[in-house]
Scaffold this active site. Structure first.
Site, PDB file in Angstrom:
ATOM      1  N   LYS A 186      40.727  32.234  48.928  1.00 37.78           N
ATOM      2  CA  LYS A 186      40.704  32.319  47.466  1.00 37.78           C
ATOM      3  C   LYS A 186      42.111  32.408  46.887  1.00 37.78           C
ATOM      4  O   LYS A 186      42.418  31.781  45.871  1.00 37.78           O
ATOM      5  CB  LYS A 186      39.882  33.548  47.057  1.00 37.78           C
ATOM      6  CG  LYS A 186      39.810  33.811  45.566  1.00 37.78           C
ATOM      7  CD  LYS A 186      39.002  35.068  45.293  1.00 37.78           C
ATOM      8  CE  LYS A 186      38.969  35.382  43.811  1.00 37.78           C
ATOM      9  NZ  LYS A 186      38.202  36.628  43.530  1.00 37.78           N
ATOM     10  N   ARG A 213      34.766  36.494  52.938  1.00 37.27           N
ATOM     11  CA  ARG A 213      34.073  36.081  51.725  1.00 37.27           C
ATOM     12  C   ARG A 213      33.051  35.009  52.090  1.00 37.27           C
ATOM     13  O   ARG A 213      33.189  34.307  53.098  1.00 37.27           O
ATOM     14  CB  ARG A 213      35.046  35.523  50.684  1.00 37.27           C
ATOM     15  CG  ARG A 213      36.111  36.497  50.215  1.00 37.27           C
ATOM     16  CD  ARG A 213      37.040  35.823  49.216  1.00 37.27           C
ATOM     17  NE  ARG A 213      38.059  36.731  48.697  1.00 37.27           N
ATOM     18  CZ  ARG A 213      39.267  36.895  49.222  1.00 37.27           C
ATOM     19  NH1 ARG A 213      39.613  36.193  50.308  1.00 37.27           N
ATOM     20  NH2 ARG A 213      40.139  37.729  48.700  1.00 37.27           N
ATOM     21  N   HIS A 242      28.339  39.195  49.224  1.00 38.75           N
ATOM     22  CA  HIS A 242      29.599  39.917  49.072  1.00 38.75           C
ATOM     23  C   HIS A 242      29.445  41.394  49.442  1.00 38.75           C
ATOM     24  O   HIS A 242      30.431  42.064  49.761  1.00 38.75           O
ATOM     25  CB  HIS A 242      30.115  39.777  47.641  1.00 38.75           C
ATOM     26  CG  HIS A 242      31.608  39.813  47.539  1.00 38.75           C
ATOM     27  ND1 HIS A 242      32.424  38.818  48.047  1.00 38.75           N
ATOM     28  CD2 HIS A 242      32.451  40.736  46.999  1.00 38.75           C
ATOM     29  CE1 HIS A 242      33.692  39.122  47.821  1.00 38.75           C
ATOM     30  NE2 HIS A 242      33.737  40.279  47.189  1.00 38.75           N
ATOM     31  N   HIS A 293      43.608  41.030  50.647  1.00 39.87           N
ATOM     32  CA  HIS A 293      43.935  41.474  49.293  1.00 39.87           C
ATOM     33  C   HIS A 293      45.444  41.456  49.090  1.00 39.87           C
ATOM     34  O   HIS A 293      46.184  42.020  49.896  1.00 39.87           O
ATOM     35  CB  HIS A 293      43.425  42.901  49.047  1.00 39.87           C
ATOM     36  CG  HIS A 293      41.955  42.991  48.839  1.00 39.87           C
ATOM     37  ND1 HIS A 293      41.251  44.173  48.980  1.00 39.87           N
ATOM     38  CD2 HIS A 293      41.039  42.052  48.483  1.00 39.87           C
ATOM     39  CE1 HIS A 293      39.966  43.956  48.738  1.00 39.87           C
ATOM     40  NE2 HIS A 293      39.819  42.683  48.428  1.00 39.87           N
ATOM     41  N   ARG A 328      30.812  42.128  52.833  1.00 46.45           N
ATOM     42  CA  ARG A 328      32.271  42.330  52.835  1.00 46.45           C
ATOM     43  C   ARG A 328      32.598  43.751  52.377  1.00 46.45           C
ATOM     44  O   ARG A 328      33.456  44.423  52.963  1.00 46.45           O
ATOM     45  CB  ARG A 328      32.912  41.288  51.927  1.00 46.45           C
ATOM     46  CG  ARG A 328      34.421  41.388  51.738  1.00 46.45           C
ATOM     47  CD  ARG A 328      34.886  40.162  50.946  1.00 46.45           C
ATOM     48  NE  ARG A 328      36.180  40.320  50.312  1.00 46.45           N
ATOM     49  CZ  ARG A 328      37.338  40.013  50.882  1.00 46.45           C
ATOM     50  NH1 ARG A 328      37.352  39.573  52.122  1.00 46.45           N
ATOM     51  NH2 ARG A 328      38.467  40.138  50.223  1.00 46.45           N
ATOM     52  N   TYR A 384      37.275  51.118  47.707  1.00 47.21           N
ATOM     53  CA  TYR A 384      36.443  51.587  48.818  1.00 47.21           C
ATOM     54  C   TYR A 384      36.624  53.073  49.092  1.00 47.21           C
ATOM     55  O   TYR A 384      35.813  53.683  49.780  1.00 47.21           O
ATOM     56  CB  TYR A 384      36.722  50.748  50.066  1.00 47.21           C
ATOM     57  CG  TYR A 384      36.434  49.284  49.817  1.00 47.21           C
ATOM     58  CD1 TYR A 384      35.131  48.853  49.559  1.00 47.21           C
ATOM     59  CD2 TYR A 384      37.457  48.343  49.753  1.00 47.21           C
ATOM     60  CE1 TYR A 384      34.859  47.527  49.265  1.00 47.21           C
ATOM     61  CE2 TYR A 384      37.190  47.013  49.470  1.00 47.21           C
ATOM     62  CZ  TYR A 384      35.895  46.617  49.220  1.00 47.21           C
ATOM     63  OH  TYR A 384      35.619  45.299  48.922  1.00 47.21           O
TER      64      TYR A 384
END
Length: 283
Positions: free
Chosen positions: A158, A133, A224, A250, A227, A259
Site C-alpha cells: 500500500k 493486508r 483486516h 507501518h 491483521r 494495538y
C-alpha cells in the site's frame, strides 16, 4: 460526455505513478461527481464540491468514504481542470477512530475450520500468521514464500515499501497442502481458477463474511481483523512495538500504537488509582 476529462485524469494519475487501482477509484469517484453536478467541468467550483459532499453526508455516507471523494475530486481539480482548491471550503472530514476488531486465537481456529476450500483457508491463515493486508495476500507469488528463511516477501504494498514478514510452521503446512491439492501454481500463488489472474479483494471479503457466520462468531470481523489480531497477539506476547511496526509495514509508529489499546497485556497488572487511594487509607 465526460470521457475526455476522465482520460486526462487517467494520464495525470499515470504521470504521478499512481497505482492502477487508485486511478480506477479516482475515475469512478470523479465520474459520479460529474454526473451528479451535470454541468460543464470548466464551470465547476469548490462550492459545487462542498454541496455534493454535504448531500452525500445527508444521504448517510461515512466520513471515510467522503474523504475518498474529496481526494479524488481534489486531484481532478488540481491536475486536470487546474482549478485552485480551497481546503477551507472543502475540508477533509474528521474521522472517528474506533478500536479494531480483534479475534481470540480460539475464534481464529473456529473461523479457519469453517472454511471448506483449502485455498481460502490458506489465504486467511496467511493473513493472521503474518499480519498481511488482504490486497497483499491476493498478490502473493510462489517465489515470495521462502521455506529456507521462513519468511514471506511482500511486494507492491500500500505504501510502496517492500518488506519481509514471518512464515509460521503451521501456516507453511497449510500452504503446502493447498499447493499440492490445487495444481502446484508457480506464478500467482492464489490465482482465480477461471481467469488465472489475481483474485479480487471483494472475493476474500465475501469468504470471510460467510466464514464468520458459519463459525457462529458474534463479531463483525473482516479480513483486516486478522491483521489486527496478529499485531495484538504479538503485543500481548511481549514483542516490541518497533518490531511489530516493521512486520506490518507501518511508516508511522502511531499506526501501531492502536494495538496498545486493545491488548489485554497492556491492561493486566495495572491498578486503578481509586483502589490505590483506598489501600493507602487502610495502612
Amino acid at each position: 460526455m465526460y470521457e475526455k476529462y476522465l482520460e486526462q485524469l487517467e494520464d495525470a494519475g499515470k504521470i504521478r505513478n499512481l497505482k492502477p487501482r487508485s486511478i480506477t477509484c479516482y475515475k469512478n469517484y470523479v465520474s459520479y461527481f460529474l454526473k451528479f453536478e451535470n454541468k460543464n467541468p470548466q464551470d465547476l467550483t469548490c462550492q459545487d464540491v462542498r454541496a455534493f459532499l454535504l448531500a452525500k453526508k445527508d444521504a448517510g455516507l461515512k466520513a471515510t468514504t467522503l474523504n475518498l471523494y474529496n481526494s479524488a475530486i481534489r486531484f481532478f481539480y488540481r491536475n486536470v481542470l487546474h482549478i485552485l482548491w480551497d481546503d477551507i471550503t472543502v475540508p477533509r472530514m474528521i474521522l472517528d477512530h474506533k478500536l479494531p476488531v480483534v479475534l481470540t486465537p480460539s475464534e481464529i481456529d473456529c473461523l479457519l475450520d469453517a472454511v471448506d476450500d483449502i485455498k481460502y483457508r490458506a489465504m486467511l491463515a496467511t493473513m493472521y500468521s503474518s499480519g498481511m493486508r488482504v490486497s497483499e495476500v491476493v498478490h502473493l507469488h510462489y517465489d515470495d514464500i521462502s521455506r529456507t528463511n521462513m519468511q514471506i516477501h511482500i511486494r507492491d504494498t500500500k505504501n510502496r515499501m517492500d518488506r519481509y514478514t514471518i512464515l509460521s510452521k503451521r501456516n507453511l503446512e497449510i500452504l503446502t497442502k493447498y499447493w499440492f491439492e490445487k495444481g502446484r501454481p508457480r506464478g500467482i500463488l492464489f490465482p482465480n481458477k477461471f481467469t488465472g489472474s489475481y483474485l479480487t479483494v471483494s472475493t476474500l471479503e465475501q469468504v470471510m463474511r460467510r466464514a464468520v457466520l458459519d463459525a457462529g462468531l458474534l463479531t463483525k470481523a473482516t479480513p483486516h481483523s486478522l491483521r489486527h489480531s496478529f499485531a495484538t497477539h504479538l503485543m500481548e506476547k511481549g514483542v516490541e512495538q518497533r518490531n511489530i511496526q516493521a512486520l506490518l509495514g507501518h511508516r508511522d509508529p502511531k499506526s501501531t500504537e492502536v494495538y496498545l489499546h486493545v491488548s489485554n497485556k497492556s491492561l493486566m497488572g495495572i491498578q486503578s488509582p481509586f483502589d490505590l487511594g483506598r489501600s493507602a487509607e487502610h495502612e
